[in-house]
Write an enzyme that holds these catalytic residues in place. Structure first.
Site, PDB file in Angstrom:
ATOM      1  CG  LEU A  80      67.768   9.594   0.881  1.00  0.00           C
ATOM      2  CD1 LEU A  80      66.454   8.894   1.192  1.00  0.00           C
ATOM      3  CD2 LEU A  80      68.711   9.532   2.079  1.00  0.00           C
ATOM      4  CG  ASP A  81      65.577  12.847   0.287  1.00  0.00           C
ATOM      5  OD1 ASP A  81      64.449  12.321   0.290  1.00  0.00           O
ATOM      6  OD2 ASP A  81      66.231  13.068   1.317  1.00  0.00           O
ATOM      7  CD  GLU A  82      70.712  12.448  -5.509  1.00  0.00           C
ATOM      8  OE1 GLU A  82      70.943  12.017  -6.655  1.00  0.00           O
ATOM      9  OE2 GLU A  82      71.601  12.658  -4.667  1.00  0.00           O
ATOM     10  CG  HIS A 133      63.206  16.161   1.430  1.00  0.00           C
ATOM     11  ND1 HIS A 133      63.759  17.334   1.876  1.00  0.00           N
ATOM     12  CD2 HIS A 133      64.023  15.174   1.854  1.00  0.00           C
ATOM     13  CE1 HIS A 133      64.878  17.064   2.529  1.00  0.00           C
ATOM     14  NE2 HIS A 133      65.067  15.767   2.528  1.00  0.00           N
TER      15      HIS A 133
END
Length: 302
Positions: free
Chosen positions: A246-248, A211
């Site tokens: 998402l993105d976690e 990311h």
């Protein structure tokens, strides 16, 4: 296994072992007395020699215990398959989960990429240089832009166009390819598509994403523009395992670079690309080298 000093004073592992009879063991269990002793005794009884051992406990009183061991075995005195069977029985008796791998075995890795190639190029270069020990049977992309670079390495390039209209069909085509090649690790090297829960569930803790932000700050699109607007003094990148959130997913590695008011959005993007490729390659190397364990939404990186 050779080591060298990092600039921060720590030790950097270099994945250059030539030991054909070296193995790696990862263990997770409830922390209790005797775990290390039982495992060490088993290895001793099977004529194995421990060359490196790392342990971590979340809490000595009832917490979780994690361990990584590298050991050399003697195939003539005790075959690897015999050691595997012994660990299976030991794990049942003492209720721990484990992963046992030969250090010489190359994992099957696939790379997903869109248009930007800085992370892709870093991974391919390190792979050819022998710094990433894996086989790369294919690269998948939703754009044709990087075909020439990928095929110059002798790696098949698969262009699978993906839109809202054909997303499910495109993912099924990709899954079929990944299954055919027995892929064990998927690296999203700036693959600008959100994977569906169905896709992610097919490869649990086997998908690594980079990311372009120091999570949890500036998630979503245009993080460098958002960072510029906030006047940040540090920018970063985050490599993490992919989950349905998402993105976690569990964070594997993060890196940062100091910036100031003189940096434009373009400057931040250029600097950010350098951080992204380094953080992602480092995370991928750790995974391939069996240095990672996941507990809840965190990683233990040995």
């Amino acid at each position: 296994m050779r080591t060298q000093k990092c600039t921060n004073g720590g030790l950097l592992k270099l994945n250059v072992t030539n030991h054909e009879q070296r193995a790696r063991l990862l263990v997770s269990c409830q922390d209790r007395p005797g775990v290390v002793a039982h495992i060490s005794t088993l290895l001793f009884e099977h004529h194995a020699n421990i060359v490196q051992s790392d342990q971590y406990s979340t809490d000595p009183e009832g917490g979780m215990f994690f361990m990584r061991i590298e050991f050399d075995w003697n195939e003539e005195k005790s075959p690897f398959q015999t050691i595997e069977s012994a660990f299976t029985e030991l794990a049942k008796t003492h209720e721990f989960t484990y992963k046992l791998e030969k250090a010489s075995r190359k994992k099957q890795m696939a790379i997903f990429v869109s248009k930007e190639n800085h992370c892709l190029s870093e991974l391919l270069w390190k792979w050819r240089a022998g710094e990433l020990v894996a086989d790369i049977p294919l690269v998948i992309s939703n754009h044709p832009d990087n075909r020439e670079e990928v095929e110059s390495y002798g790696i098949p390039f698969h262009h699978i166009a993906s839109t809202k209209a054909n997303r499910k069909e495109a993912e099924q085509k990709a899954i079929k390819l990944l299954k055919e090649h027995n892929i064990e690790l998927i690296v999203l090297a700036r693959y600008m598509q959100i994977l569906s829960p169905d896709f992610v569930s097919e490869f649990p803790q086997q998908i690594i994403n980079i990311h372009h932000s120091f999570l949890p700050a500036f998630i979503g699109a245009n993080p460098y523009a958002k960072a510029f607007e906030r006047g940040v003094k540090l920018i970063g990148a985050t490599a993490h395992y992919v989950t349905d959130d998402l993105d976690e997913g569990p964070i594997i590695e993060q890196d940062v670079l100091r910036v100031n008011h003189r940096h434009t959005v373009t400057d931040l993007r250029v600097a950010g690309r350098n951080i992204e490729r380094i953080a992602l390659a480092r995370a991928v190397g750790w995974h391939l080298n069996d240095q990672l364990l996941v507990h809840t939404n965190k990683t233990i990186a040995f």
